[in-house]
Design an enzyme around this catalytic site. Structure first.
Site, PDB file in Angstrom:
ATOM      1  N   HIS A 393       0.843  -1.201   0.000  1.00 16.52           N
ATOM      2  CA  HIS A 393       0.000   0.000   0.000  1.00 16.52           C
ATOM      3  C   HIS A 393       0.885   1.261   0.000  1.00 16.52           C
ATOM      4  CE1 HIS A 393      -3.693   2.311   1.292  1.00 16.52           C
ATOM      5  NE2 HIS A 393      -2.747   3.127   1.727  1.00 16.52           N
ATOM      6  N   GLU A 394       1.804   1.317   0.952  1.00 16.96           N
ATOM      7  CA  GLU A 394       2.677   2.502   1.046  1.00 16.96           C
ATOM      8  C   GLU A 394       3.601   2.591  -0.172  1.00 16.96           C
ATOM      9  OE1 GLU A 394       1.757   4.602   3.061  1.00 16.96           O
ATOM     10  OE2 GLU A 394       0.583   3.331   4.411  1.00 16.96           O
ATOM     11  N   HIS A 397       1.791   4.420  -2.862  1.00 21.79           N
ATOM     12  CA  HIS A 397       1.869   5.882  -2.686  1.00 21.79           C
ATOM     13  C   HIS A 397       3.241   6.393  -3.135  1.00 21.79           C
ATOM     14  CE1 HIS A 397      -1.894   6.524  -0.669  1.00 21.79           C
ATOM     15  NE2 HIS A 397      -1.598   5.796   0.369  1.00 21.79           N
ATOM     16  N   HIS A 400       3.744   6.444  -6.832  1.00 25.08           N
ATOM     17  CA  HIS A 400       2.940   7.531  -7.391  1.00 25.08           C
ATOM     18  C   HIS A 400       3.676   8.870  -7.206  1.00 25.08           C
ATOM     19  CE1 HIS A 400      -1.449   9.327  -7.654  1.00 25.08           C
ATOM     20  NE2 HIS A 400      -0.699   9.662  -8.665  1.00 25.08           N
TER      21      HIS A 400
HETATM   22 ZN   LIG Z   1      -3.009   5.265   1.890  1.00 23.80          ZN
END
Ligand SMILES: [Zn+2]
Length: 601
Positions: A393-394, A397, A400
């Site tokens: 998940h991290e 980010h 991105h």
């Molecule tokens: Zn998040």
């Protein structure tokens, strides 16, 4: 006597290769200090442009460039102070740096506060001529985004009056926070024989995940009995914030409070309405899930306090950091080599501050700026399988953030509307990868239940909140009174619809509609639902599709905020103005519920 906490190392004891490398920001504190002093002194630069923004396009451009440079250096200083202070929150040196940074940033915001009103005060024709200058082209979108607000900006004296009201406008929110975070006490609860803990917002959630039903049930009733005692105050505060939203929207020429809240993202109301309609249409699948859960847990009646405990508790799997990284990289192979190579170098290098140490901030986050790596903070534990999901998940980010640097600085920051797409996309890929390789039913149930609950909490529950926000603002806009009875009554109707006819809704659950902090920042939570819907739809597209679908997704990651959020997502392949992405996400939910039904027999 030794306790488990004795084994947590101090920051100084952590091996350097397990920490993030902040040297790309500043090699040491004194370098930060020197840069900070220079930055603070440069605030005076703003004064040069005061009263002059409309003079010529050259002055306007100079002001914009000055502001960007100031912001970019500020990002670096703030990132360093923020990350350093997260390494050990008890380290007062870094808390000091953070406080000083925030102080100067506030001073700078004040010094530059004339930018917006002065630009908006430039006569239309003059401003259009400025915007059309080729030299202004790199900032055209910034200016156009600002000019959109012209119709909602008042004259100078009216704006001054509104500015004087900013603090009092926060009263309802302050009353709620003081009650909810300070005055309300929830008593103690026995979570195992002889072991009592204080019930709080944090431990309430922990109790709802407790395998012992008595603990869950007691926690639920005890928690809400305290809200019941303050139902009138809570209602008055909520009514206050809703009326404030309605007032602020009206005074700024928005048709509704919702339109005002959605205006900055340039998202039309239809996106919101489509979301609600699509979730509503799929509620039978949600009701079916509760029936399956009831069956799997062998309950004679299912209550709210039965929906957070995992059907299959954390499976016993052990992944060292290196193995976790390997798993993440394998699962992300559909994203291609460029993505994989950059992420592998980052994670095996020093993007991530990996393990727990004394005083380190809990949980996980991704943070970085234009001139740094996209750092990740983790408290990775080998035996907590969910941490592999947190890592991917991290990492989503961070990738991105990394790719967004393909844009010039002014368009490198992506907005909240798209922020959770890249992260939950990665979770989707990991979930699918693991599910395809699961070797027994326990494992399958764990993955399926994990994803179902994720969709339920992020898409279904947040959409219910969004619908409630719309209803109570509509009531206020029609001048209908917002009493305890109205607020609880409206919330109860939603609970009935979303949980279904076979669910036992305890009477006090309608108090939930009075206690959600997000309602004080209305029309925000729908973005959680649209974000995960987009991620699921995109994950389907990329895994089923070919290079065109993949390239569209990678271009989205590289686009930063160079377009408005809906356009960015449309280019990536999902049109949030249609119900399709939400339907695709709920179709997946439906399929998972069917699979779970089969597995639990
Ligand atoms: Zn998040």
């Amino acid at each position: 006597m030794s306790s488990p906490t004795d084994r947590i190392p101090t920051r100084a004891e952590v091996a350097i290769e397990h920490t993030w490398d902040l040297s790309r920001l500043y090699t040491n504190d004194s370098e930060w200090e020197a840069a900070f002093q220079k930055w603070e002194a440069s605030i005076e630069g703003y004064a040069k442009y005061r009263g002059k923004m409309g003079e010529s396009w050259q002055t306007l451009l100079a002001a914009l460039l000055y502001d960007l440079e100031f912001g970019r250096e500020g990002d670096k200083l703030g990132t360093y102070a923020f990350l350093k202070s997260s390494e050990d929150v008890s380290n007062s040196t870094y808390q000091g740096l953070k406080a000083r940074y925030l102080g100067v940033a506030a001073k700078a915001a004040e010094a530059g506060s004339f930018f917006r009103p002065e630009i908006l005060a430039i006569p239309d024709q003059t401003l259009q001529a400025f915007v059309n200058q080729p030299e202004i082209a790199p900032h055209r979108l910034t200016l156009e985004r600002l000019i959109r607000f012209k119709a909602h900006t008042l004259n100078e004296s009216e704006e001054r009056i509104l500015a004087m009201q900013i603090e009092t406008a926060q009263t309802a929110h302050n009353v709620f926070s003081q009650l909810n975070d300070a005055d309300l006490k929830f008593g103690q609860i026995e979570i195992e024989p002889g072991r009592k803990i204080d019930l709080s917002h944090g431990t309430y959630m922990m109790c709802l995940e407790h395998p012992n039903r008595e603990v869950r049930k007691t926690a639920f009733h005890q928690y809400y009995s305290h809200y019941q005692d303050h139902a009138n105050t809570l209602s008055a505060a909520l009514a206050g914030t809703v009326k404030q939203d309605v007032f602020s929207a009206k005074v700024r020429n928005y048709k509704t409070a919702r339109e005002a809240a959605m205006f900055p993202d340039n998202v039309p109301a239809s996106v919101y309405d489509n979301l609600v309609a699509a979730v509503r249409a799929n509620l039978p699948a949600v009701h079916k899930y509760y029936a399956v859960r009831k069956k799997a847990m062998k309950l004679d009646a299912i209550h709210f306090y039965d929906v957070y405990v995992p059907i299959q508790s954390n499976i016993k799997k052990h992944h060292t950091w290196e193995q976790g990284v390997e798993l993440v990289l394998e699962s992300l192979k559909p994203l291609g080599q460029e993505y994989g190579n950059i992420l592998a170098t980052g994670l095996r290098g020093r993007w991530c501050d990996r393990y727990e140490n004394k005083g380190k901030r809990s949980g996980a986050f991704s943070a970085g700026c234009y001139d740094s790596d996209p750092y990740i903070l983790m408290n990775y534990k080998d035996d907590v399988f969910d941490h592999v999901f947190t890592l991917t998940h991290e990492a989503g980010h961070s990738m991105h953030t990394h790719f967004s640097k393909s844009q010039p600085y002014q368009y490198s920051n992506y907005t909240i509307f798209v922020a959770e797409v890249a992260s939950t996309f990665n979770e989707q890929l990991l979930g699918r990868y693991l599910m395809a390789r699961a070797t027994d039913d326990q494992e399958r149930i764990y993955y399926i239940n994990r994803e179902i609950d994720d969709i339920r909490r992020t898409i279904v529950r947040q959409t219910m909140f969004a619908e409630y926000e719309k209803i109570i603002h509509d009531l206020a806009e029609r001048n209908e009174p917002l009493t305890v009875e109205t607020l609880r009554g409206e919330y109860r109707k939603l609970l009935d619809a979303y949980f279904g006819p076979d669910f036992n809704i305890d009477a006090e659950l309608s108090l939930e509609g009075l206690r959600i902090p997000h309602f004080y920042n209305a029309f925000y939570v729908y973005k959680y639902s649209t974000g995960l819907s987009a991620a699921i739809a995109l994950a389907e597209r990329v895994t089923q599709g070919g290079s065109a679908e993949l390239n569209a997704y990678l271009s989205f990651l590289k686009a930063g905020s160079s377009k408005d959020p809906l356009d960015l997502l449309r280019d990536a392949g999902v049109d949030m103005e249609t119900p399709e992405p939400v339907n695709a996400a709920l179709k997946r939910f439906n399929e998972l519920v069917e699979q779970l039904d089969q597995l639990v027999g």
